[in-house]
Design a protein around this motif. Structure first.
Motif: not given
Ligand code: FAD
Ligand code: UDP
Length: 369
Positions: A56-62, A30-32, A231-233, A11-15, A37-40, A250-252
């Motif tokens: 799910g919707p991912h909007l970048f903001h910081t 990296i073990i995934e 570890y990022t799991g 994911g973004i953390s591990g990457s 790649i890219a996780g969620n 969780s989500l479906r």
């Protein structure tokens, strides 16, 4: 083959940790467990050629210059200001609650910020101390707006009463007396021009990084020669649930494609109504800016079983997490970072910041050795 460090999770953390260490000459693996790649934040083109977010919707903001400048090394950006409407009593109203929301719901004509502030003062309730996700809202907008916009959504999303949840959950959503209808007010708000997966691909394109997909680290870690583990799991899985299971919500996801350019009036529509089984619906093209004849939407149905997406921030789970956290700090040369490993409700920029800081610490440690 010897690796300076093994990272669990792409994911973004591990990457980011992998890239930071690899850029200093460290050999990384990296073990995934997933097939990508890219996780969620993983996105991809579907069979109709529409760029969708798989999880799910991912909007970048910081507000973090450091995070923005770091990620800008790996992607160009598309300017995009995210807006969300909630569907309430047959109407689309802005969320976060602002002056327009109040006027639309109650048929009022509050025309200044002062009038809106006075209105909210007249309906809000006072508590000595805000102790849960319900009080966090009622103390700002009163019971009726809470009921219309938060109660049903929160119960569906988390599967427990809002009184059982930490205030920080609903405090993510501000309340406004003006007519600002942006979902986020951060300085930097944009979408990666070619998508999140492409951005992560660039982060990981370093000769010192090897990636092994479709592998649970527990199945192969004993056969690998390495110095450091990142570890990022989920942290409870790492410890074989020895103190019990942490709850993650969780989500479906349901994807629907229509022969229409655009189908809904905003990128995301929230559905607080208890009778509607999903919480929100994202139409990707608003955010990605893609132009084509069809459009794809994604509905989110919350569930307790399945991939862990959200740490359940209840007192019980936070208490259990502390036990795992304490134990994690005792293990030499093993580092826990990211939304699942730190059991924090991180946005992607917060996960990125945590990974950057963790990388700084690991590099300092390696320099000392
Ligand atoms: P993850 O992305 O979860 O990565 C962890 C990785 O570890 C996964 O790929 C997983 O498969 C892997 N893994 C786990 N266990 C193992 C194992 N045993 N062996 C091998 N690999 C393993 N943030 C925003 O900023 N804006 C948004 O709009 C936004 N919207 C969101 C919407 C939803 C529905 C969700 C769920 C999250 C959203 N987020 C958003 C948050 C964002 O997704 C996270 O902050 C970010 O992705 C966390 O990255 P991470 O690397 O820590 O975790
Ligand atoms: N929330 C709500 N109604 C809304 C939007 C949010 O009740 O219309 C509550 C809900 O409990 C949700 C939390 O606020 O889980 C945080 O919302 P956010 O949009 O930040 O959730 P995320 O994007 O992380 O899923």
């Amino acid at each position: 083959m010897h690796y300076d460090a093994v990272v669990v999770g792409a994911g973004i953390s591990g990457s980011i940790v992998a890239e930071r260490l690899a850029s200093k000459g460290k050999k990384m693996l990296i073990i995934e467990k997933r097939g990508h790649i890219a996780g969620n934040i993983y996105d991809r083109y579907n069979s109709d050629g529409i760029l969708i977010h798989e999880y799910g919707p991912h909007l970048f903001h910081t507000n973090s210059k450091r995070v923005f400048e770091y990620l800008s090394k790996f992607t160009k950006w598309r300017k995009y200001v995210h807006k969300v409407l909630a569907y309430v009593d047959g109407k689309y109203v802005p969320i976060p609650i602002n002056r327009t929301t109040i006027n639309l719901i109650y048929g009022l004509n509050l025309s200044t910020d002062e009038e809106a502030a006075r209105y909210l003062d007249s309906v809000k309730e006072t508590y000595n101390k805000i102790t849960n996700a319900k009080e966090a809202v009622v103390s700002k907008v009163g019971y009726d707006l809470y009921k219309k916009l938060f109660e049903g959504y929160t119960k569906k999303q988390w599967g427990v009463d809002p009184e059982k949840l930490s205030p920080e959950i609903t405090q993510r959503i501000p309340v406004r007396i003006n007519t600002d209808d942006r979902y986020f007010t951060d300085i930097y708000q944009m979408m990666p021009l070619e998508g999140y997966t492409k951005m992560v691909e660039k982060i990981l394109s370093n000769d010192n990084i090897e990636i092994r997909l479709n592998s649970d680290y527990k199945d192969i870690i004993n056969k690998i020669d390495y110095n450091i583990l990142v570890y990022t799991g989920p942290i409870d899985y790492f410890f074989d649930y020895k103190y019990g299971k942490l709850r993650y919500r969780s989500l479906r996801f349901e994807f629907l494609t229509y022969e229409q350019e655009i189908i809904q009036p905003a990128a995301v529509i929230n559905y607080p109504d208890k009778k509607i089984p999903y919480t929100r619906c994202m139409e990707f093209k608003h955010a990605t800016g893609q132009r084509c004849k069809k459009t794809t939407i994604e509905r989110e149905y919350p569930q307790s079983e399945g991939e862990p997406y959200y740490p359940m921030l209840t007192d019980q789970d936070k208490y259990l997490y502390l036990k795992y956290e304490k134990e994690s700090q005792l293990i030499k040369n093993t580092f826990f970072v990211g939304r699942l490993a730190e059991f924090k409700y991180y946005n992607m920029d917060q996960a990125a910041m945590s990974a950057l800081k963790m990388s700084d610490n690991i590099l300092k440690l390696l320099d000392k050795e």
